[in-house]
Motif scaffolding. Structure first.
Motif, PDB file in Angstrom:
ATOM      1  N   GLN A   1      -2.959  -0.173  -5.714  1.00  0.00           N
ATOM      2  CA  GLN A   1      -2.257  -1.367  -4.874  1.00  0.00           C
ATOM      3  C   GLN A   1      -2.246  -2.468  -6.008  1.00  0.00           C
ATOM      4  O   GLN A   1      -1.225  -3.255  -6.077  1.00  0.00           O
ATOM      5  CB  GLN A   1      -2.629  -1.616  -3.697  1.00  0.00           C
TER       6      GLN A   1
ATOM      7  N   LYS B   1       1.382   4.174  -2.846  1.00  0.00           N
ATOM      8  CA  LYS B   1       0.818   5.419  -2.575  1.00  0.00           C
ATOM      9  C   LYS B   1       2.101   6.420  -3.117  1.00  0.00           C
ATOM     10  O   LYS B   1       1.891   7.520  -3.522  1.00  0.00           O
ATOM     11  CB  LYS B   1       0.862   5.487  -0.984  1.00  0.00           C
TER      12      LYS B   1
ATOM     13  N   ARG C   1       0.916  -1.269  -0.110  1.00  0.00           N
ATOM     14  CA  ARG C   1       0.079   0.202   0.058  1.00  0.00           C
ATOM     15  C   ARG C   1       0.889   1.154  -0.046  1.00  0.00           C
ATOM     16  O   ARG C   1       0.711   2.184  -0.628  1.00  0.00           O
ATOM     17  CB  ARG C   1      -0.961  -0.085   1.427  1.00  0.00           C
TER      18      ARG C   1
END
Length: 178
Positions: free
Chosen positions: A162, A156, A152
């Motif tokens: 993801q 980001k 994740r």
């Protein structure tokens, strides 16, 4: 003529260098503008991801993305349509319905449609450059274990979903999906 994986990687790498991109997330809309495209968000049915409409140089090619889609999905769509613009110059209009990493129809998910596969690869190479992904991935706490939270965080940093990051890591041989 089909573009090779290496040609597509080189195209994305060279474009990032020409645009002076040296940090994350990759500014995909600015890159598209620099390549002569105008990026617009459009109201559309959910099945429409985006489109590329070639126009005279003075107007700039038009890349449309579905405003109702998640911002991360829109970023990938811009990169995908830019891939069509740079790789598939014979197409005056290209419309993507349920394609890309996020939503795939039976043709593109099976890898049958070469142009879609090439545009997806270009988008992945542009948004998640191989060397950068592998460098950031190597910084995990435990090199033997891939934590969901680490995926994740990596996604980001790169401004992708993801799911897109997971597919990219698998395609780079960094993880196994089996």
């Amino acid at each position: 003529m089909p573009a090779s994986r290496q040609q597509i990687q080189d195209l994305a790498t060279n474009l990032l260098a020409e645009c002076g991109v040296d940090r994350l997330p990759v500014p995909v809309e600015a890159i598209a503008r620099r390549c002569g495209a105008v990026v617009v968000q459009v109201d559309a049915d959910d099945e429409l991801s985006g489109f590329l409409m070639r126009r005279p140089a003075a107007e700039g090619n038009l890349i449309g993305v579905n405003r109702a889609h998640h911002p991360l999905r829109r970023r990938f769509t811009v990169a995908h349509e830019l891939g069509h613009m740079l790789l598939h110059t014979q197409e005056p209009l290209h419309v993507d319905r349920q394609t890309g990493v996020f939503l795939r129809n039976h043709v593109s998910s099976a890898g049958v449609e070469r142009n879609e596969t090439e545009a997806n690869l270009f988008a992945a190479e542009l948004l998640m450059p191989k060397e950068w992904v592998l460098q950031h991935f190597a910084q995990r706490r435990d090199p033997q274990v891939v934590e969901d939270a680490e995926l994740r965080e990596l996604a980001k940093r790169f401004g992708v979903s993801q799911q897109a990051m997971t597919i990219r890591l698998a395609n780079l041989g960094a993880i196994s999906l089996g």
